[in-house]
Design an enzyme around this catalytic site. Structure first.
Site, PDB file in Angstrom:
ATOM      1  N   GLU A  68     -36.771  11.256  32.496  1.00  0.00           N
ATOM      2  CA  GLU A  68     -37.155   9.941  32.166  1.00  0.00           C
ATOM      3  C   GLU A  68     -37.201   9.020  33.721  1.00  0.00           C
ATOM      4  OE1 GLU A  68     -37.553   8.173  29.172  1.00  0.00           O
ATOM      5  OE2 GLU A  68     -38.180   6.601  30.739  1.00  0.00           O
ATOM      6  N   ASP A  95     -40.261  10.492  37.852  1.00  0.00           N
ATOM      7  CA  ASP A  95     -41.567  10.397  36.981  1.00  0.00           C
ATOM      8  C   ASP A  95     -42.002  11.723  36.959  1.00  0.00           C
ATOM      9  OD1 ASP A  95     -44.361  10.082  36.595  1.00  0.00           O
ATOM     10  OD2 ASP A  95     -44.106   7.970  37.297  1.00  0.00           O
ATOM     11  N   ASP A 117     -46.103   8.528  25.259  1.00  0.00           N
ATOM     12  CA  ASP A 117     -47.095   7.323  25.247  1.00  0.00           C
ATOM     13  C   ASP A 117     -48.454   7.831  24.891  1.00  0.00           C
ATOM     14  OD1 ASP A 117     -45.002   5.982  25.980  1.00  0.00           O
ATOM     15  OD2 ASP A 117     -45.626   5.700  27.949  1.00  0.00           O
ATOM     16  N   LYS A 121     -56.531   3.776  25.213  1.00  0.00           N
ATOM     17  CA  LYS A 121     -57.853   3.525  25.868  1.00  0.00           C
ATOM     18  C   LYS A 121     -58.512   4.953  26.556  1.00  0.00           C
ATOM     19  CE  LYS A 121     -56.828  -1.508  26.426  1.00  0.00           C
ATOM     20  NZ  LYS A 121     -56.214  -2.289  27.257  1.00  0.00           N
ATOM     21  N   TYR A 193     -37.634   8.203  18.050  1.00  0.00           N
ATOM     22  CA  TYR A 193     -38.698   7.969  17.699  1.00  0.00           C
ATOM     23  C   TYR A 193     -39.528   8.138  16.559  1.00  0.00           C
ATOM     24  CZ  TYR A 193     -40.163   4.564  21.300  1.00  0.00           C
ATOM     25  OH  TYR A 193     -40.018   3.276  22.267  1.00  0.00           O
ATOM     26  N   GLU A 194     -39.205   9.820  16.443  1.00  0.00           N
ATOM     27  CA  GLU A 194     -39.512  10.471  15.004  1.00  0.00           C
ATOM     28  C   GLU A 194     -39.072   9.843  13.785  1.00  0.00           C
ATOM     29  OE1 GLU A 194     -38.446  14.450  15.584  1.00  0.00           O
ATOM     30  OE2 GLU A 194     -39.308  15.122  13.635  1.00  0.00           O
TER      31      GLU A 194
HETATM   32  C1  LIG Z   1     -41.935   6.354  23.239  1.00  0.00           C
HETATM   33  S1  LIG Z   1     -40.824   7.059  24.267  1.00  0.00           S
HETATM   34  C2  LIG Z   1     -40.101   8.386  23.333  1.00  0.00           C
HETATM   35  C3  LIG Z   1     -38.587   8.693  23.497  1.00  0.00           C
HETATM   36  C4  LIG Z   1     -37.887  10.163  22.899  1.00  0.00           C
HETATM   37  N1  LIG Z   1     -38.733  11.074  23.585  1.00  0.00           N
HETATM   38  C5  LIG Z   1     -37.974   9.971  21.395  1.00  0.00           C
HETATM   39  O1  LIG Z   1     -38.914  10.636  20.731  1.00  0.00           O
HETATM   40  O2  LIG Z   1     -37.212   9.371  20.942  1.00  0.00           O
HETATM   41  C6  LIG Z   1     -41.478   7.789  25.431  1.00  0.00           C
HETATM   42  C7  LIG Z   1     -40.610   7.685  27.031  1.00  0.00           C
HETATM   43  O3  LIG Z   1     -41.033   8.508  27.882  1.00  0.00           O
HETATM   44  C8  LIG Z   1     -40.854   7.810  29.218  1.00  0.00           C
HETATM   45  N2  LIG Z   1     -42.064   8.145  29.928  1.00  0.00           N
HETATM   46  C9  LIG Z   1     -43.289   7.869  29.938  1.00  0.00           C
HETATM   47  N3  LIG Z   1     -44.005   8.273  30.914  1.00  0.00           N
HETATM   48  C10 LIG Z   1     -43.101   8.826  31.724  1.00  0.00           C
HETATM   49  C11 LIG Z   1     -43.214   9.756  33.066  1.00  0.00           C
HETATM   50  N4  LIG Z   1     -44.528   9.652  33.652  1.00  0.00           N
HETATM   51  N5  LIG Z   1     -42.213  10.181  33.658  1.00  0.00           N
HETATM   52  C12 LIG Z   1     -40.758  10.026  33.055  1.00  0.00           C
HETATM   53  N6  LIG Z   1     -40.675   9.366  31.879  1.00  0.00           N
HETATM   54  C13 LIG Z   1     -41.950   8.989  31.291  1.00  0.00           C
HETATM   55  C14 LIG Z   1     -40.949   6.440  28.757  1.00  0.00           C
HETATM   56  O4  LIG Z   1     -40.204   5.618  29.969  1.00  0.00           O
HETATM   57  C15 LIG Z   1     -40.230   6.316  27.223  1.00  0.00           C
HETATM   58  O5  LIG Z   1     -38.778   6.268  27.596  1.00  0.00           O
END
Ligand SMILES: C[S@@+](CC[C@H](N)C(=O)[O-])C[C@H]1O[C@@H](n2cnc3c(N)ncnc32)[C@H](O)[C@@H]1O
Length: 216
Positions: A68, A95, A117, A121, A193-194
């Site tokens: 994360e 990251d 995510d 776009k 999220y699910e």
């Molecule tokens: C929509 S949340 C989903 C969280 C969890 N996996 C769930 O299903 O409940 C997406 C997560 O991915 C993380 N994330 C997005 N891009 C990332 C990246 N490039 N590197 C690390 N984490 C990332 C975001 O900070 C966020 O916490």
């Protein structure tokens, strides 16, 4: 829900017993950290860590790592993991773009992409975590029998992912456009999220894919 910034989060995360912040130092020696030869499963974008807390309890013979990039949710995830008392889970502050600096080729047995995510776009397609450059990195890091699991509420991300996987030589070996009504529902471990999307009546898209070289 977006978490309020916690100015102490970096410090708390750095000193948390289950967190890993110096990811480059762990490359190639994750099994030594866990002190066992068990498979390594990595959740990419772990958020607040509901999945990992459950998965590490149900499957103690797997070493679980959550990646994360935002410190506040990862700190919550690490605390959730600590509450379980499980020793087979770690939280990696990084990251996903740096994945190849944190793991060696073949070191990972499974990647999970849970509700990534969707970057809807068109001009942002390279940011989607199933864009071909990311898939190439996952393929390099996976062991010979490794695989990738994706779950999403986003039909467009799902379709994009299917196309990218097919065009870059992966085999999709399991697939459903309504996971909770499918044969894989019984063994499914839900993420935060699910549960949110499912409560709104939305179907969950699911697939499992293996690079073509993989031993099935
Ligand atoms: C929509 S949340 C989903 C969280 C969890 N996996 C769930 O299903 O409940 C997406 C997560 O991915 C993380 N994330 C997005 N891009 C990332 C990246 N490039 N590197 C690390 N984490 C990332 C975001 O900070 C966020 O916490």
């Amino acid at each position: 829900m977006r978490l309020r910034r916690n100015p102490q989060a970096i410090e708390l995360l750095t000193s948390h017993p289950l967190s890993v912040t110096d990811y480059a130092a762990r490359q190639g020696n994750w099994k030594e950290l866990f002190a066992n030869p068990h498979p390594i499963y990595v959740e990419l974008g772990t958020g607040k860590g509901q999945f990992l807390a459950k998965a590490s309890t149900i499957y103690p013979e797997i070493n679980w790592i959550g990646v994360e990039k935002i410190q506040e949710p990862l700190l919550l995830a690490a605390r959730k993991g600590e509450e379980t008392g499980n020793t087979n889970v770690r939280y990696l502050w990084m990251d996903i773009a740096n994945l190849q600096e944190a793991f060696s080729p073949g070191e990972v047995d499974r990647f999970y992409l849970h509700f990534s995510d969707p970057w809807p776009k068109a001009r942002h397609y390279k940011r989607r975590l199933t864009y071909r450059d990311f898939l190439k990195a996952y393929e390099t890091l996976l062991s010979p029998s490794g695989d990738l699991i994706l779950k999403t509420d986003s039909e467009s991300l799902y379709q994009f992912s299917v196309e990218e996987l097919q065009e870059t030589g992966w085999d999709i070996v399991e697939q459903s456009d309504d996971l909770h009504q499918s044969e894989w529902a019984k063994t499914n471990i839900t993420t935060e999220y699910e549960e949110k999307f499912s409560a709104l009546g939305m179907p969950i898209y699911y697939l499992r894919a293996v690079p073509k070289h993989t031993e099935l």
